[in-house]
Enzyme design. Structure first.
Site, short mmCIF file in Angstrom:
data_model
loop_
_atom_site.label_atom_id
_atom_site.label_comp_id
_atom_site.label_asym_id
_atom_site.label_seq_id
_atom_site.Cartn_x
_atom_site.Cartn_y
_atom_site.Cartn_z
N THR A 1 0.83 -1.21 0.00
CA THR A 1 0.00 0.00 0.00
C THR A 1 0.86 1.26 0.00
O THR A 1 0.54 2.25 -0.66
CB THR A 1 -0.88 0.00 1.27
OG1 THR A 1 -1.75 -1.11 1.19
CG2 THR A 1 -1.70 1.27 1.39
N HIS B 1 1.97 1.99 -3.36
CA HIS B 1 0.87 2.58 -4.16
C HIS B 1 0.76 4.08 -3.88
O HIS B 1 0.49 4.87 -4.79
CB HIS B 1 -0.47 1.93 -3.82
CG HIS B 1 -0.59 0.49 -4.24
ND1 HIS B 1 -0.45 0.08 -5.54
CD2 HIS B 1 -0.84 -0.62 -3.52
CE1 HIS B 1 -0.60 -1.24 -5.60
NE2 HIS B 1 -0.83 -1.68 -4.38
#
Ligand SMILES: [Zn+2]
Ligand SMILES: [Zn+2]
Length: 348
Positions: A42, A45
């Site tokens: 994450t 990202h």
């Protein structure tokens, strides 16, 4: 205080700051002195500012959500946590008010706040969070183990859904989450755990984490091998960690009739299944897994970590000082395996 900030809504590295204010705790919050934080996909990202990040991230934000540390201050309404408690945090902060929260499904709350994504997280010295999103650590759990609850909890949640006790369980994918699912399946009494992956090195580790049989699915006909191991019946449950279409299809075909397919891994695109032949006629149950049940999965995972099969060193990567976060990210991007940890106070 020191910390890393994603400061603009565009692709680009995090910015290191030494002048961040220590957060002030709200009435229902606790202030945590971060011991260590693990880096998640994450976080990459967020740096890369992909479609997911554009939807969820509120800049400026301090990323980092797989954390363990000590409570150093509590808000005035907080009675169930105290200064000195060692805790980890649940990334998914539920609203406590929607249909799902009211029906024991807070982990799929429809108004979720995301720690380290939509509010500040833990790539820093101190972070704050609502007290009821903290999990108390027992003395046997290291801070490093505690950073694994969040990333690998979905694997344990998958094992909970598969109801593994006394069963033949196939786990597809032996990265950190799959290895956790293997060790959790054994911890919770699976009769036979079959682990499969495309890489022999990962399968060797799966054996260390409790797999009874390992199969390289790139080198064998997986459903045929599973049938051989089960007197022609098939596995009772298949837990897919890969999210890969071919693996999901062969997991499904490896099941016995009325078995259960549990999908943990996220496919990057729609997956085609032969529903009529592989699922409907055989009364297969299909279950999706999102995050961790709050707090059942955490309590179960603590049992797995304290049990004989889970071996932290098999899922850890390297350790870095907070200042060296970019080096840790570089290591992940270059394919170094295992979870990378960063420490605000790094002295070794
Ligand atoms: Zn994560
Ligand atoms: Zn809710």
């Amino acid at each position: 205080m020191r910390g890393w900030v994603k400061d603009r809504a565009a692709p680009g590295d995090l910015v290191y700051r030494t002048d961040l204010p220590v957060p002030e705790v709200g009435d229902d919050e606790v202030l945590i002195k971060v011991h260590c934080t693990a880096i998640c996909g994450t976080d990459l990202h967020i740096i890369d500012w992909d479609a997911w990040a554009q939807k969820w991230v509120q800049v400026p934000v301090i990323p980092g959500h797989e954390v363990a540390g000590d409570i150093v201050a509590v808000g005035k309404n907080v009675t169930e946590r105290k200064v000195g408690d060692r805790v980890s945090c649940e990334t998914h902060i539920p609203c406590n008010d929607c249909y799902f929260c009211e029906h024991d499904m807070a982990h799929i709350c429809k108004n979720m706040t995301l720690f380290g994504v939509s509010i500040n997280g833990a790539f820093t010295e101190y972070t704050k969070i609502r007290w009821d999103s903290t999990f108390l650590l027992d003395d046997a759990l290291s801070y490093e183990s505690a950073c694994m609850f969040e990333p690998m909890g979905a694997g344990v949640h998958g094992v909970e859904a598969a109801e593994v006790e006394g069963k033949v369980v196939l786990v597809s994918g032996c990265g950190p989450i799959g290895l956790t699912a293997v060790s959790a399946s054994k911890t919770f009494g699976a009769k036979l755990v079959i682990a499969c992956d495309l890489m022999d090195e990962r399968l060797a580790i799966a054996r260390e984490m409790g797999a009874d049989v390992v199969l390289n699915s790139g080198k064998c006909d997986l459903p045929a091998e599973v049938l051989k191991l089960t007197d022609g019946i098939g596995a009772d449950a298949a837990i897919d960690i890969t999210g890969a279409g071919p693996a999901i299809r062969s997991g499904l075909k490896s099941l016995r009739a009325a078995g259960r397919l549990v999908c943990v891994g996220l496919p990057g695109k729609p997956v085609e299944l032969d529903l009529a032949n592989d699922l409907i006629y055989r009364e297969i149950r299909l279950t999706g897994i999102s995050g961790r049940k709050i707090w059942e999965t955490w309590e179960d995972f603590a049992k797995v970590m304290n049990g004989p099969y889970f071996k932290l060193e098999n899922v850890l990567g390297q350790r870095f000082a907070l200042e060296d976060l970019p080096k840790a990210i570089e290591a992940i991007r270059s394919g170094v395996p295992g979870k990378m940890l960063v420490y605000p106070d790094f002295d070794t």
